[in-house]
Design a protein around this motif. Structure first.
Motif, PDB file in Angstrom:
ATOM      1  N   ALA A  57      67.646  50.592  42.784  1.00  0.00           N
ATOM      2  CA  ALA A  57      68.838  50.721  43.620  1.00  0.00           C
ATOM      3  C   ALA A  57      68.949  52.113  44.242  1.00  0.00           C
ATOM      4  O   ALA A  57      69.338  52.249  45.407  1.00  0.00           O
ATOM      5  N   THR A  58      68.608  53.140  43.491  1.00  0.00           N
ATOM      6  CA  THR A  58      68.710  54.508  43.994  1.00  0.00           C
ATOM      7  C   THR A  58      67.778  54.721  45.181  1.00  0.00           C
ATOM      8  O   THR A  58      68.185  55.260  46.212  1.00  0.00           O
ATOM      9  N   GLN A  59      66.536  54.287  45.047  1.00  0.00           N
ATOM     10  CA  GLN A  59      65.586  54.463  46.141  1.00  0.00           C
ATOM     11  C   GLN A  59      66.013  53.658  47.372  1.00  0.00           C
ATOM     12  O   GLN A  59      65.930  54.145  48.499  1.00  0.00           O
ATOM     13  N   ALA A  60      66.509  52.446  47.167  1.00  0.00           N
ATOM     14  CA  ALA A  60      66.959  51.630  48.294  1.00  0.00           C
ATOM     15  C   ALA A  60      68.106  52.316  49.040  1.00  0.00           C
ATOM     16  O   ALA A  60      68.129  52.343  50.271  1.00  0.00           O
ATOM     17  N   MET A  61      69.054  52.894  48.292  1.00  0.00           N
ATOM     18  CA  MET A  61      70.173  53.570  48.943  1.00  0.00           C
ATOM     19  C   MET A  61      69.705  54.838  49.664  1.00  0.00           C
ATOM     20  O   MET A  61      70.135  55.092  50.801  1.00  0.00           O
ATOM     21  N   LEU A  62      68.845  55.623  49.042  1.00  0.00           N
ATOM     22  CA  LEU A  62      68.339  56.831  49.699  1.00  0.00           C
ATOM     23  C   LEU A  62      67.614  56.484  50.998  1.00  0.00           C
ATOM     24  O   LEU A  62      67.775  57.170  52.013  1.00  0.00           O
ATOM     25  N   LEU A  63      66.835  55.414  50.974  1.00  0.00           N
ATOM     26  CA  LEU A  63      66.109  55.028  52.180  1.00  0.00           C
ATOM     27  C   LEU A  63      67.058  54.452  53.240  1.00  0.00           C
ATOM     28  O   LEU A  63      66.837  54.648  54.442  1.00  0.00           O
ATOM     29  N   ALA A  64      68.114  53.791  52.820  1.00  0.00           N
ATOM     30  CA  ALA A  64      69.123  53.329  53.789  1.00  0.00           C
ATOM     31  C   ALA A  64      69.811  54.523  54.445  1.00  0.00           C
ATOM     32  O   ALA A  64      70.038  54.532  55.661  1.00  0.00           O
ATOM     33  N   LEU A  65      70.151  55.546  53.657  1.00  0.00           N
ATOM     34  CA  LEU A  65      70.784  56.749  54.212  1.00  0.00           C
ATOM     35  C   LEU A  65      69.862  57.423  55.224  1.00  0.00           C
ATOM     36  O   LEU A  65      70.303  57.861  56.290  1.00  0.00           O
ATOM     37  N   LYS A  66      68.561  57.511  54.914  1.00  0.00           N
ATOM     38  CA  LYS A  66      67.606  58.097  55.857  1.00  0.00           C
ATOM     39  C   LYS A  66      67.453  57.233  57.106  1.00  0.00           C
ATOM     40  O   LYS A  66      67.270  57.755  58.205  1.00  0.00           O
ATOM     41  N   ALA A  67      67.528  55.924  56.935  1.00  0.00           N
ATOM     42  CA  ALA A  67      67.443  55.034  58.100  1.00  0.00           C
ATOM     43  C   ALA A  67      68.646  55.241  59.019  1.00  0.00           C
ATOM     44  O   ALA A  67      68.504  55.267  60.244  1.00  0.00           O
ATOM     45  N   VAL A  68      69.834  55.418  58.441  1.00  0.00           N
ATOM     46  CA  VAL A  68      71.021  55.708  59.247  1.00  0.00           C
ATOM     47  C   VAL A  68      70.815  57.017  60.001  1.00  0.00           C
ATOM     48  O   VAL A  68      71.047  57.093  61.214  1.00  0.00           O
ATOM     49  N   GLY A  69      70.378  58.064  59.293  1.00  0.00           N
ATOM     50  CA  GLY A  69      70.121  59.347  59.950  1.00  0.00           C
ATOM     51  C   GLY A  69      69.116  59.228  61.074  1.00  0.00           C
ATOM     52  O   GLY A  69      69.297  59.799  62.157  1.00  0.00           O
ATOM     53  N   THR A  70      68.066  58.456  60.850  1.00  0.00           N
ATOM     54  CA  THR A  70      67.050  58.244  61.882  1.00  0.00           C
ATOM     55  C   THR A  70      67.645  57.528  63.084  1.00  0.00           C
ATOM     56  O   THR A  70      67.426  57.928  64.235  1.00  0.00           O
ATOM     57  N   ASP A  71      68.408  56.466  62.825  1.00  0.00           N
ATOM     58  CA  ASP A  71      69.034  55.731  63.934  1.00  0.00           C
ATOM     59  C   ASP A  71      69.973  56.621  64.735  1.00  0.00           C
ATOM     60  O   ASP A  71      70.012  56.543  65.966  1.00  0.00           O
ATOM     61  N   LEU A  72      70.732  57.467  64.055  1.00  0.00           N
ATOM     62  CA  LEU A  72      71.662  58.358  64.752  1.00  0.00           C
ATOM     63  C   LEU A  72      70.918  59.367  65.612  1.00  0.00           C
ATOM     64  O   LEU A  72      71.203  59.517  66.808  1.00  0.00           O
ATOM     65  N   TYR A  73      69.972  60.086  64.999  1.00  0.00           N
ATOM     66  CA  TYR A  73      69.300  61.181  65.705  1.00  0.00           C
ATOM     67  C   TYR A  73      68.324  60.730  66.789  1.00  0.00           C
ATOM     68  O   TYR A  73      67.953  61.513  67.648  1.00  0.00           O
ATOM     69  N   THR A  74      67.904  59.477  66.757  1.00  0.00           N
ATOM     70  CA  THR A  74      66.998  58.992  67.800  1.00  0.00           C
ATOM     71  C   THR A  74      67.726  58.126  68.827  1.00  0.00           C
ATOM     72  O   THR A  74      67.089  57.532  69.698  1.00  0.00           O
ATOM     73  N   SER A  75      69.046  58.096  68.760  1.00  0.00           N
ATOM     74  CA  SER A  75      69.830  57.253  69.675  1.00  0.00           C
ATOM     75  C   SER A  75      70.131  57.952  70.995  1.00  0.00           C
ATOM     76  O   SER A  75      70.194  59.182  71.082  1.00  0.00           O
ATOM     77  N   ASP A  76      70.364  57.151  72.015  1.00  0.00           N
ATOM     78  CA  ASP A  76      70.823  57.680  73.299  1.00  0.00           C
ATOM     79  C   ASP A  76      72.190  58.334  73.149  1.00  0.00           C
ATOM     80  O   ASP A  76      72.502  59.289  73.865  1.00  0.00           O
TER      81      ASP A  76
END
Length: 109
Positions: free
Chosen positions: A53-72
């Motif tokens: 669960a910890t790794q899944a949540m950490l990777l979800a948080l990084k995915a959110v950060g990636t989506d934000l920083y690579t967005s228009d």
């Protein structure tokens, strides 16, 4: 489980951009952690997957950060959390850390 509201400054006024991260769920082989970003042009849903669960949540948080920083929306300079240009408070993978701004960039330095 987790919720944060960013703001997008559109031509017609501020638009809330809610981000939600669900509780990790155990699957047959691994764990998943769903997230959603409520973009002004429609929601985006994704997942982080991990051995636990910890790794899944950490990777979800990084995915959110990636989506934000690579967005228009980020590139436009109109997306903010607290102050414009101060970042969003989400981690990103090393390969895109050069995109971080404000407090996010300082935290990674």
């Amino acid at each position: 489980m987790l919720r944060r509201i960013l703001t997008y400054a559109s031509e017609s006024g501020d638009i809330p951009v809610p981000i939600t991260i669900d509780t990790p769920r155990q699957g047959e082989r691994d764990w998943s952690c769903a997230y959603e970003i409520g973009w002004p042009d429609g929601p985006h849903r994704g997942f982080g997957y991990g051995i636990d669960a910890t790794q899944a949540m950490l990777l979800a948080l990084k995915a959110v950060g990636t989506d934000l920083y690579t967005s228009d929306h980020h590139r436009s300079g109109r997306l903010r959390w607290v102050e414009p240009g101060d970042g969003y408070g989400y981690p990103v993978p090393k390969v895109i850390r050069h995109l971080l701004v404000g407090g996010d960039a300082e935290d990674e330095a």
